[in-house]
Write an enzyme that holds these catalytic residues in place. Structure first.
Site, short mmCIF file in Angstrom:
data_model
loop_
_atom_site.label_atom_id
_atom_site.label_comp_id
_atom_site.label_asym_id
_atom_site.label_seq_id
_atom_site.Cartn_x
_atom_site.Cartn_y
_atom_site.Cartn_z
CB CYS A 12 -0.92 0.00 1.22
SG CYS A 12 -1.97 1.47 1.28
CE LYS A 39 -10.40 -4.91 3.21
NZ LYS A 39 -11.35 -3.96 2.66
CB SER A 65 -2.44 8.17 4.03
OG SER A 65 -2.93 8.78 2.85
N1 LIG Z 1 -7.73 7.67 0.94
C1 LIG Z 1 -7.11 6.56 1.61
C2 LIG Z 1 -6.77 5.51 0.59
C3 LIG Z 1 -6.23 4.24 1.25
C4 LIG Z 1 -6.34 3.03 0.32
O1 LIG Z 1 -6.79 3.13 -0.84
N2 LIG Z 1 -5.91 1.86 0.84
C5 LIG Z 1 -6.03 0.64 0.07
C6 LIG Z 1 -4.72 -0.12 0.00
S1 LIG Z 1 -3.44 0.84 -0.75
C7 LIG Z 1 -6.98 -0.30 0.78
O2 LIG Z 1 -6.96 -0.41 1.98
N3 LIG Z 1 -7.79 -1.02 0.00
C8 LIG Z 1 -8.63 -2.06 0.52
C9 LIG Z 1 -10.07 -1.80 0.25
O3 LIG Z 1 -10.41 -0.68 -0.20
O4 LIG Z 1 -10.85 -2.72 0.50
C10 LIG Z 1 -5.87 7.04 2.36
O5 LIG Z 1 -5.26 8.01 1.90
O6 LIG Z 1 -5.52 6.48 3.41
#
Ligand SMILES: N[C@@H](CCC(=O)N[C@@H](CS)C(=O)NCC(=O)O)C(=O)O
Length: 226
Positions: A12, A39, A65
């Protein structure tokens, strides 16, 4: 000092932002790795969107983030964001732009066919041309001599291109000297380098090969001749 746990996924890029900021702060933290394809319940309980990263601060979850990075910047020195409100706002805008570049990267590696792969390549290139115009002329960082949160955001962006280049997808930064210099400085920064595990390139390669995309086929050497 609070107990910090960064809930992470191995690939990620958003997690990497937080890891970079924690390293820049010299903060002690635990990394807790999870499988997003499976998860765990404890993770779903602390992550409202079911996404990484989550930062547990004395057990209290902080998600998103950019919010995590801003929290860390407020809670612990040295400050990475600039002093002036306008400069801060501008850098926050470019942090958002960094998320749009990550979307463009995903659109590139996920493009289903060769025509759309080339279209996504052009879209990605356009994003980097924008950055070239926004970067400090002397560098090495986005805004000059100070490493900021916006730099933490782009470390993980450029990491994809290390792998793309090994499979022959090069030339994204041709004629963009400021972007090239920024990329090299980020590549050499210990906080950026250490934000992923040593097996990251192998894991990313496996992930990209499994996408069933035009890039997957190119990587596997099975692309139809042009
Ligand atoms: N806007 C979020 C995006 C985070 C994100 O897209 N994480 C992804 C992995 S890189 C995730 O957890 N995906 C799993 C899902 O959406 O089920 C941030 O900036 O933290």
């Amino acid at each position: 000092m609070s107990a910090l746990v960064l809930v992470s996924h191995e690939l990620c890029p958003y997690v990497q932002r937080a890891a970079i900021v924690l390293a820049e702060k010299g903060a002690r933290f635990e990394r807790r790795w999870i499988d997003l394809a499976d998860k765990p319940d404890w993770f779903l309980a602390v992550s409202p969107l079911g996404q990484t990263p989550v930062l547990l601060v004395d057990g209290q979850p902080v998600f998103e983030s950019a919010v995590i990075c801003e929290y860390l910047d407020e809670a612990t020195g040295p400050r990475l964001h600039p002093q002036g409100a306008l400069q801060r706002a501008r850098e926050r805008g470019w942090m958002e732009f960094g998320s749009a570049v990550l979307d463009a990267v995903a659109a590139f590696y996920g493009a289903p066919d060769e025509v759309s792969l080339e279209r996504k390549r052009a879209a990605l290139r356009e994003r980097f041309e924008r950055l070239e115009a926004a970067l400090d002329p002397l560098g090495p960082w986005f805004a000059g001599e100070r490493f900021g949160l916006v730099d933490a955001v782009f470390g993980p962006v450029f990491r994809y291109f290390n792998l793309f280049e090994t499979v022959g997808e090069a030339g994204f930064f041709d004629g963009l000297p400021r972007v090239q210099r920024w990329r090299e400085a980020l590549h050499a920064r210990p906080s950026v380098r250490d934000a992923v595990r040593p097996d990251y390139p192998a894991r990313l390669t496996a992930y990209l090969l499994a996408r069933g995309s035009a890039l997957s086929r190119r990587m596997a050497g099975t692309a139809a001749p042009a």
